[in-house]
Scaffold this active site. Structure first.
Site, PDB file in Angstrom:
ATOM      1  N   CYS A   3      -2.606  32.606  48.372  1.00 24.53           N
ATOM      2  CA  CYS A   3      -2.887  31.999  49.676  1.00 24.53           C
ATOM      3  C   CYS A   3      -3.125  33.086  50.724  1.00 24.53           C
ATOM      4  O   CYS A   3      -2.284  33.965  50.925  1.00 24.53           O
ATOM      5  CB  CYS A   3      -1.732  31.104  50.120  1.00 24.53           C
ATOM      6  SG  CYS A   3      -2.031  30.334  51.723  1.00 24.53           S
ATOM      7  N   GLY A  57     -13.822  30.750  43.248  1.00 27.02           N
ATOM      8  CA  GLY A  57     -14.492  31.475  44.315  1.00 27.02           C
ATOM      9  C   GLY A  57     -15.996  31.274  44.316  1.00 27.02           C
ATOM     10  O   GLY A  57     -16.689  31.791  43.430  1.00 27.02           O
TER      11      GLY A  57
END
Length: 325
Positions: free
Chosen positions: A107, A207
């Site tokens: 995170c 991603g």
């Protein structure tokens, strides 16, 4: 079939495993329910359970497990750095129907990493090893990890890979950016591929995988077992099925403007709460519409107009014009 056996069966198939990424305050129970109407993921990761000495399992997040509407395995994700608390929470989570317990090492939110949690732990590899060892001992279901490449460098992943292998991590998701990189361009799929080649467990790539062609390209480049989709799936809920269709050699569904507008309407009804002012409902939807920009011909124009809206009708008008473009 237990949730863990279900996950094993999904991993045994030849096609890529597709996971919905955990996104705090976005991928909640209601959103999971919406995703299933569009084909949905193969496995769902919960929003992270915040873990510390005084923590309790967050009830709204726990509802994603106890009321799982997807018919697919659930992975319960934890974030924190206190080993006794992580062990306690992992044991509590295993009292519910989960396929795995996941440790968040990625995170990038400053409020998280400044507390040496999430991506902040990537600055303390010895501490990570202690956590991995303790959790591996405490977790009887699958134990998984979601990580970035490093905090502000890409070398950290080289130190993590042998630790993941040493402590028997069952599946690793790698986001190909550093924490400080946030969501900017420059995803290092080559480093995801290097890690995949050196890990004995399956790896999911994460991603900037926004299309079925992205998924094919990243699979070929990295050798990963599957993909974790976040922002791309928020703006295109058909993405999971599009990837499946492509890998099976079938025609890939392309949503029309009408399809996209219908999704925005469903999204509005999904994310808003009853007895809430319209402006507050609109602002909740904006959190999701922020992810729509990359698919627009005029990203800045869409985002600027959308963020100024104060009514549902206004949001619909902005989406209508930009979907047409």
């Amino acid at each position: 079939m237990t949730p863990t056996e279900h996950l094993d069966a999904l991993l045994a198939r030849p096609e890529p495993l597709l996971a919905l990424a955990p996104m705090q305050d976005v991928t909640d129970l209601a959103f999971w329910r919406l995703m299933t109407r569009y084909g949905g993921a193969d496995v769902y990761y919960t929003e992270y359970f915040r873990v510390h000495p005084d923590s309790h399992l967050d009830k709204p997040i726990l509802a994603s497990i106890t009321q799982n509407p997807t018919g697919r395995p659930v992975v319960a994700q934890m974030i924190g750095n206190d080993i006794p608390s992580l062990v306690r929470s992992a044991k509590e989570l295993q009292q519910h129907e989960i396929a795995a317990v996941d440790l968040n090492l990625g995170c990038p939110a400053p409020i998280v990493y400044k507390k040496c949690a999430g991506g902040g732990l990537l600055r303390d590899v010895p501490r990570i090893e202690g956590i991995l060892g303790a959790l591996r001992e405490a977790v009887a279901v699958k134990f998984t990890v979601k990580t970035r490449l490093g905090f502000d460098d890409t070398e950290t992943i080289d130190a993590l890979v042998p630790l993941f292998a040493k402590h028997g991590v069952d599946l690793v998701t790698i986001h190909g950016r550093t924490v400080t990189q946030m969501y900017r361009d420059g995803v290092r799929y080559d480093l995801i591929g290097s890690a995949t080649a050196n890990l004995p467990c399956p790896v999911l790539a994460n991603g900037n995988i926004s299309t079925h062609l992205d998924a094919e390209s990243v699979t070929r480049q990295t050798g990963v077992r599957g993909h974790m989709l976040g922002r791309g799936a928020i703006r295109n809920p058909w993405l999971f099925d599009q990837i499946r269709q492509h890998f099976k050699g079938q025609p890939v569904f392309q949503p029309s403007k009408t399809d996209k507008l219908a999704y925005v309407e469903e999204l509005y009804d999904t994310v808003t709460l009853p007895n809430t002012r319209e402006i507050d409902q609109v602002n909740r939807l904006k959190k999701h519409l922020n992810f729509f920009g990359p698919d627009m011909s005029d990203t800045a124009g869409f985002l600027n107009e959308m963020r100024r809206c104060t009514t549902r009708v206004g949001l619909r008008d902005v989406c209508t014009r930009h979907f047409e473009a």
